[in-house]
Design a protein around this motif. Structure first.
Motif, PDB file in Angstrom:
ATOM      1  N   LEU A   1     -16.265  -2.831 -14.702  1.00  0.00           N
ATOM      2  CA  LEU A   1     -14.995  -3.109 -15.349  1.00  0.00           C
ATOM      3  C   LEU A   1     -13.874  -2.405 -14.586  1.00  0.00           C
ATOM      4  O   LEU A   1     -14.059  -1.317 -14.058  1.00  0.00           O
ATOM      5  CB  LEU A   1     -15.024  -2.614 -16.796  1.00  0.00           C
ATOM      6  N   ILE A   2     -12.704  -3.035 -14.561  1.00  0.00           N
ATOM      7  CA  ILE A   2     -11.561  -2.447 -13.858  1.00  0.00           C
ATOM      8  C   ILE A   2     -11.026  -1.292 -14.692  1.00  0.00           C
ATOM      9  O   ILE A   2     -10.634  -1.458 -15.842  1.00  0.00           O
ATOM     10  CB  ILE A   2     -10.462  -3.491 -13.618  1.00  0.00           C
ATOM     11  N   ALA A   3     -11.016  -0.106 -14.108  1.00  0.00           N
ATOM     12  CA  ALA A   3     -10.514   1.077 -14.792  1.00  0.00           C
ATOM     13  C   ALA A   3      -9.055   1.325 -14.435  1.00  0.00           C
ATOM     14  O   ALA A   3      -8.268   1.740 -15.283  1.00  0.00           O
ATOM     15  CB  ALA A   3     -11.357   2.298 -14.420  1.00  0.00           C
ATOM     16  N   GLU A   4      -8.691   1.044 -13.183  1.00  0.00           N
ATOM     17  CA  GLU A   4      -7.333   1.341 -12.739  1.00  0.00           C
ATOM     18  C   GLU A   4      -6.966   0.427 -11.575  1.00  0.00           C
ATOM     19  O   GLU A   4      -7.774   0.213 -10.673  1.00  0.00           O
ATOM     20  CB  GLU A   4      -7.270   2.806 -12.290  1.00  0.00           C
ATOM     21  N   ILE A   5      -5.761  -0.137 -11.612  1.00  0.00           N
ATOM     22  CA  ILE A   5      -5.249  -0.954 -10.512  1.00  0.00           C
ATOM     23  C   ILE A   5      -4.285  -0.077  -9.720  1.00  0.00           C
ATOM     24  O   ILE A   5      -3.285   0.399 -10.248  1.00  0.00           O
ATOM     25  CB  ILE A   5      -4.544  -2.219 -11.033  1.00  0.00           C
TER      26      ILE A   5
ATOM     27  N   GLU B   1       1.378  -5.822  -7.640  1.00  0.00           N
ATOM     28  CA  GLU B   1       1.424  -7.191  -7.162  1.00  0.00           C
ATOM     29  C   GLU B   1       2.538  -7.338  -6.139  1.00  0.00           C
ATOM     30  O   GLU B   1       3.658  -6.885  -6.332  1.00  0.00           O
ATOM     31  CB  GLU B   1       1.681  -8.141  -8.341  1.00  0.00           C
ATOM     32  N   GLY B   2       2.200  -7.964  -5.014  1.00  0.00           N
ATOM     33  CA  GLY B   2       3.158  -8.159  -3.940  1.00  0.00           C
ATOM     34  C   GLY B   2       3.222  -6.993  -2.967  1.00  0.00           C
ATOM     35  O   GLY B   2       3.935  -7.048  -1.980  1.00  0.00           O
ATOM     36  N   GLY B   3       2.464  -5.907  -3.259  1.00  0.00           N
ATOM     37  CA  GLY B   3       2.473  -4.732  -2.395  1.00  0.00           C
ATOM     38  C   GLY B   3       1.714  -4.972  -1.107  1.00  0.00           C
ATOM     39  O   GLY B   3       0.877  -5.854  -1.009  1.00  0.00           O
ATOM     40  N   LEU B   4       2.011  -4.157  -0.105  1.00  0.00           N
ATOM     41  CA  LEU B   4       1.353  -4.259   1.189  1.00  0.00           C
ATOM     42  C   LEU B   4       0.013  -3.537   1.139  1.00  0.00           C
ATOM     43  O   LEU B   4      -0.077  -2.414   0.658  1.00  0.00           O
ATOM     44  CB  LEU B   4       2.243  -3.635   2.275  1.00  0.00           C
ATOM     45  N   VAL B   5      -1.034  -4.199   1.616  1.00  0.00           N
ATOM     46  CA  VAL B   5      -2.382  -3.627   1.622  1.00  0.00           C
ATOM     47  C   VAL B   5      -2.869  -3.597   3.057  1.00  0.00           C
ATOM     48  O   VAL B   5      -2.767  -4.580   3.785  1.00  0.00           O
ATOM     49  CB  VAL B   5      -3.347  -4.477   0.756  1.00  0.00           C
ATOM     50  N   LYS B   6      -3.383  -2.448   3.471  1.00  0.00           N
ATOM     51  CA  LYS B   6      -3.941  -2.297   4.813  1.00  0.00           C
ATOM     52  C   LYS B   6      -5.449  -2.218   4.715  1.00  0.00           C
ATOM     53  O   LYS B   6      -6.005  -1.951   3.653  1.00  0.00           O
ATOM     54  CB  LYS B   6      -3.393  -1.029   5.469  1.00  0.00           C
ATOM     55  N   LYS B   7      -6.098  -2.419   5.815  1.00  0.00           N
ATOM     56  CA  LYS B   7      -7.551  -2.347   5.861  1.00  0.00           C
ATOM     57  C   LYS B   7      -8.010  -0.952   5.455  1.00  0.00           C
ATOM     58  O   LYS B   7      -7.497   0.054   5.941  1.00  0.00           O
ATOM     59  CB  LYS B   7      -8.052  -2.671   7.271  1.00  0.00           C
ATOM     60  N   GLY B   8      -8.948  -0.886   4.514  1.00  0.00           N
ATOM     61  CA  GLY B   8      -9.488   0.386   4.054  1.00  0.00           C
ATOM     62  C   GLY B   8      -8.784   0.949   2.831  1.00  0.00           C
ATOM     63  O   GLY B   8      -9.231   1.949   2.283  1.00  0.00           O
ATOM     64  N   ASP B   9      -7.663   0.340   2.407  1.00  0.00           N
ATOM     65  CA  ASP B   9      -6.958   0.821   1.216  1.00  0.00           C
ATOM     66  C   ASP B   9      -7.772   0.535  -0.040  1.00  0.00           C
ATOM     67  O   ASP B   9      -8.419  -0.501  -0.154  1.00  0.00           O
ATOM     68  CB  ASP B   9      -5.588   0.134   1.074  1.00  0.00           C
TER      69      ASP B   9
END
Length: 134
Positions: A57-61, A65-73
């Motif tokens: 279950l998702i505990a924390e996001i 939304e729309g944020g920049l995500v890099k490899k390994g984040d």
């Protein structure tokens, strides 16, 4: 003379009656409205689906939304009780399969091994005596 009419009029009548009527159409100038109804999913060019390798279950996001995500984040934190249950089950299975839990089986196997060795020695002695007799 009746024959003349039958030779002339009858074929003329057949030709006229077999002639197909041509359809006539007239063009009309009107506005054309065309509607297309369909269902589907619209995706952006850089859209990417992310899947977790474990269930939970998702505990924390952690990313908005729309944020920049890099490899390994780290994107989300999951709560999984399955991993804890699997660990507990593995510990129980290891405890059950331990030497103390199976000491009776190990003792029985040692006795059977000793009996088999003694029988092999006796059979080897009988074989040697038989060879000497021959």
């Amino acid at each position: 003379m009746t024959r003349f009419w039958s030779y002339v009029l009858l074929p003329a009548f057949i030709i006229v009656s077999c002639k197909s009527k041509q359809e006539k159409t007239k063009p009309v100038q009107e506005e054309i409205t065309e509607s297309v109804y369909a269902s589907g999913i619209i995706k952006s060019t850089n859209q990417y689906k992310v899947f977790s390798s474990v269930n939970g279950l998702i505990a924390e996001i952690l990313i908005k939304e729309g944020g920049l995500v890099k490899k390994g984040d780290v994107i989300i934190r999951l709560v999984s009780t399955n991993a804890a249950l699997n660990t507990d089950n593995a510990l129980l299975a290891a405890g059950y399969a331990s030497m103390t839990a199976n000491s009776e089986k190990l003792d029985e196997l040692r006795i059977n091994s000793t009996l088999a060795k003694n029988k092999m020695d006796a059979d080897a002695l009988l074989f040697k005596r038989q060879q000497n007799l021959w």
